[in-house]
Design an enzyme around this catalytic site. Structure first.
Site, PDB file in Angstrom:
ATOM      1  N   ILE A 297      53.244-115.055  52.995  1.00  0.00           N
ATOM      2  CA  ILE A 297      52.195-115.416  54.046  1.00  0.00           C
ATOM      3  C   ILE A 297      52.323-116.836  54.302  1.00  0.00           C
ATOM      4  O   ILE A 297      52.108-117.157  55.206  1.00  0.00           O
ATOM      5  CB  ILE A 297      50.836-115.124  53.665  1.00  0.00           C
ATOM      6  CG1 ILE A 297      50.238-115.979  52.314  1.00  0.00           C
ATOM      7  CG2 ILE A 297      50.456-113.768  53.143  1.00  0.00           C
ATOM      8  CD1 ILE A 297      49.052-116.006  52.218  1.00  0.00           C
ATOM      9  N   ASP A 298      53.165-117.539  53.633  1.00  0.00           N
ATOM     10  CA  ASP A 298      53.485-119.024  53.834  1.00  0.00           C
ATOM     11  C   ASP A 298      54.462-119.237  54.883  1.00  0.00           C
ATOM     12  O   ASP A 298      54.471-120.255  55.391  1.00  0.00           O
ATOM     13  CB  ASP A 298      53.839-119.803  52.484  1.00  0.00           C
ATOM     14  CG  ASP A 298      52.980-119.849  51.550  1.00  0.00           C
ATOM     15  OD1 ASP A 298      51.794-119.878  51.915  1.00  0.00           O
ATOM     16  OD2 ASP A 298      53.465-119.992  50.243  1.00  0.00           O
TER      17      ASP A 298
ATOM     18  N   MET B  20      45.475-121.901  52.788  1.00  0.00           N
ATOM     19  CA  MET B  20      46.742-122.079  51.859  1.00  0.00           C
ATOM     20  C   MET B  20      48.007-122.660  52.606  1.00  0.00           C
ATOM     21  O   MET B  20      48.134-122.534  53.794  1.00  0.00           O
ATOM     22  CB  MET B  20      46.970-120.612  51.539  1.00  0.00           C
ATOM     23  CG  MET B  20      46.204-119.973  50.759  1.00  0.00           C
ATOM     24  SD  MET B  20      46.536-118.279  49.953  1.00  0.00           S
ATOM     25  CE  MET B  20      45.693-118.218  48.482  1.00  0.00           C
ATOM     26  N   GLY B  21      48.775-123.267  51.917  1.00  0.00           N
ATOM     27  CA  GLY B  21      49.938-123.585  52.363  1.00  0.00           C
ATOM     28  C   GLY B  21      50.207-125.134  51.558  1.00  0.00           C
ATOM     29  O   GLY B  21      49.669-126.172  51.780  1.00  0.00           O
ATOM     30  N   ARG B  22      51.383-124.946  50.517  1.00  0.00           N
ATOM     31  CA  ARG B  22      51.546-125.999  49.723  1.00  0.00           C
ATOM     32  C   ARG B  22      52.334-126.976  50.528  1.00  0.00           C
ATOM     33  O   ARG B  22      52.215-128.216  50.488  1.00  0.00           O
ATOM     34  CB  ARG B  22      52.136-125.832  48.432  1.00  0.00           C
ATOM     35  CG  ARG B  22      52.542-126.777  47.334  1.00  0.00           C
ATOM     36  CD  ARG B  22      53.201-126.406  46.127  1.00  0.00           C
ATOM     37  NE  ARG B  22      52.237-125.661  45.365  1.00  0.00           N
ATOM     38  CZ  ARG B  22      51.427-126.385  44.528  1.00  0.00           C
ATOM     39  NH1 ARG B  22      51.397-127.602  44.462  1.00  0.00           N
ATOM     40  NH2 ARG B  22      50.593-125.689  43.651  1.00  0.00           N
TER      41      ARG B  22
ATOM     42  N   GLU C 222      46.009-126.903  52.241  1.00  0.00           N
ATOM     43  CA  GLU C 222      45.627-127.222  50.640  1.00  0.00           C
ATOM     44  C   GLU C 222      46.609-128.250  50.108  1.00  0.00           C
ATOM     45  O   GLU C 222      46.392-128.888  49.383  1.00  0.00           O
ATOM     46  CB  GLU C 222      45.671-125.924  49.930  1.00  0.00           C
ATOM     47  CG  GLU C 222      46.896-125.150  49.732  1.00  0.00           C
ATOM     48  CD  GLU C 222      46.843-124.020  48.866  1.00  0.00           C
ATOM     49  OE1 GLU C 222      45.934-123.690  48.579  1.00  0.00           O
ATOM     50  OE2 GLU C 222      47.916-123.442  48.952  1.00  0.00           O
TER      51      GLU C 222
ATOM     52  N   TYR D 282      41.825-116.808  48.500  1.00  0.00           N
ATOM     53  CA  TYR D 282      42.602-115.397  48.402  1.00  0.00           C
ATOM     54  C   TYR D 282      42.518-114.568  49.260  1.00  0.00           C
ATOM     55  O   TYR D 282      43.362-113.634  49.812  1.00  0.00           O
ATOM     56  CB  TYR D 282      42.439-114.798  46.867  1.00  0.00           C
ATOM     57  CG  TYR D 282      43.125-115.821  45.776  1.00  0.00           C
ATOM     58  CD1 TYR D 282      44.397-116.548  45.757  1.00  0.00           C
ATOM     59  CD2 TYR D 282      42.495-116.177  44.953  1.00  0.00           C
ATOM     60  CE1 TYR D 282      44.929-117.271  45.098  1.00  0.00           C
ATOM     61  CE2 TYR D 282      42.733-117.053  43.629  1.00  0.00           C
ATOM     62  CZ  TYR D 282      44.248-117.627  43.678  1.00  0.00           C
ATOM     63  OH  TYR D 282      44.565-118.273  42.742  1.00  0.00           O
TER      64      TYR D 282
ATOM     65  N   GLN E  89      42.345-114.653  52.511  1.00  0.00           N
ATOM     66  CA  GLN E  89      43.292-114.741  53.812  1.00  0.00           C
ATOM     67  C   GLN E  89      44.666-113.677  53.611  1.00  0.00           C
ATOM     68  O   GLN E  89      45.260-113.716  54.613  1.00  0.00           O
ATOM     69  CB  GLN E  89      43.679-116.079  54.168  1.00  0.00           C
ATOM     70  CG  GLN E  89      44.271-116.825  53.058  1.00  0.00           C
ATOM     71  CD  GLN E  89      44.191-118.424  53.348  1.00  0.00           C
ATOM     72  OE1 GLN E  89      44.657-118.931  54.264  1.00  0.00           O
ATOM     73  NE2 GLN E  89      43.528-119.265  52.067  1.00  0.00           N
TER      74      GLN E  89
END
Length: 385
Positions: free
Chosen positions: A116-117, A159-161, A216, A274, A276
């Site tokens: 998903i990233d 989300m997304g580092r 995030e 989570y 998403q």
């Protein structure tokens, strides 16, 4: 997974199809499902169900781990190894492939993209991302409506580092020029606390409200995650990385900072978390079809070709795609980030080019938001006084 299983069943040379429970951990534990015995009907039902039917793992295999994987595959006389996942998964396939070659063992190793990233290089996009992006866009569409009804400041953490694609997807929930998210912060740009406060103040003074989408993984100029700068203590995962998901810490810390600096009482924050990545009923039909096809293509490449590699998605038109098998080393262990042309010069919004890129991926039937027309009735008491 279902695409790979059903395509494999078409070949008489395939006697058994195993599914490793919880990914590579299942291989080490010899914990397999015999997918040969699954009915086509049930597989189709599973195909329409989010998340991972086989389970997943946070294990990050090194050479020794991959040698054990190969040992089990060889013992079970496995001839084709298909592994679904992101860049770490592709690296695992690469190492296992190397071990098979060293041992002169005939093992086709194919990586199937899924994250998903959306951070796999060589791909226009990756399965899983369009559906998660659809959820994020719809979530912020609703958040904007709520924020307009009862004004204040809202901060949503996505989300997304290292890659900001999912956070950027929040922009697709906008319809009117004053809709939120008004500010979008992605890890591709340095995050400065003071500038952030100034941006929020400016939007709030203009609209009387402000909706913010934040990745995030936002970090300062030195690369230190913002959550680590604001929190007294941070949790770390098994690899020593700061734990970004699984808590609402960043949202809470940012909302507290805004309250303190701007003296505004109605400041709220959420972490989409989570939900998403496995929200039932929010699935892109484009994503579903392509997820099926990359599984099918992986098997075709394995059966008809004499190559190992990673299946990639290539955009070929306004919206059409083709698939290509590229060498594993071109994908393995590498991370794709948002290109500069997708991010505005301000660093806290996305361009029309990004909107054009993402819109067809979200699929059919995206909901729309509407407003009452502001046909105001003239005041009587105020005019007479």
């Amino acid at each position: 997974m279902v695409g790979a299983v059903l395509e494999s069943r078409k070949f008489r040379s395939v006697e058994l199809i195993y599914g490793a429970v919880h990914g590579v951990r299942g291989i080490l534990d010899e914990d397999f499902y015999d997918l040969t015995q699954e009915t086509t009907h049930n597989l189709e039902l599973v195909a329409n169900t989010p998340s991972s039917a086989l389970g997943s793992t946070r294990d990050k295999p090194d050479l020794k781990y991959c040698q054990e994987i190969f040992k089990v595959l060889r013992a079970h006389k496995i001839g084709y190894f298909f592994y679904t996942g992101g860049n770490d998964s592709s690296d695992t396939v690469r190492i296992v492939n190397d071990e098979a070659r060293k041992a002169d063992y005939n093992l086709r190793c194919i990586h199937i993209p899924k994250t998903i990233d959306n951070d796999l290089v060589e791909n226009d996009h990756t399965p899983g991302f369009p559906s998660a992006a659809r959820y994020v866009a719809q979530a912020f569409m609703g958040i904007n409506l709520d924020n307009a009804a009862l004004t204040g400041i809202y901060i949503g953490v996505v989300m997304g580092r290292h890659a900001g694609f999912l956070t950027a997807a929040s922009a697709l929930g906008k319809k009117f020029s004053d809709d939120g998210p008004h500010l979008i912060y992605m890890p591709e740009r340095t995050f400065d606390i003071d500038r952030f406060i100034g941006d929020v103040r400016q939007v709030y003074e203009r609209y009387g409200r402000c909706v913010v989408a934040v990745s995030e993984g936002i970090h300062d100029g030195s690369g230190e995650p913002i959550i680590a700068k604001l929190a007294k203590e941070v949790e770390r995962d098994a690899h020593g990385n700061v734990q970004l998901s699984g808590s609402g810490a960043l949202a809470d810390l940012l909302t507290q900072k805004v309250k303190e600096e701007l003296q505004i009482t109605r400041v709220r924050g959420d972490t989409l978390g989570y939900i998403q990545r496995s929200f039932v009923g929010c699935v892109s039909d484009v994503d579903q079809n392509e997820a099926r096809e990359v599984g099918e293509k992986a098997v075709q490449y394995g059966m008809f070709g004499d190559r190992d590699g990673s299946v990639t998605i290539k955009r070929t038109g306004h919206y059409s795609v083709d698939y290509e098998l590229v060498p594993l080393e071109m994908v393995a262990g590498k991370t794709r980030t948002m290109p500069d042309e997708f991010i505005t010069a301000s660093g806290h919004d996305v361009t029309d080019e990004f909107r054009m890129y993402l819109r067809p991926l979200l699929g059919k039937g995206m909901p729309d938001a509407h407003r009452l027309r502001p046909n105001k009735v003239p005041k009587i008491l105020a005019a007479s006084s």
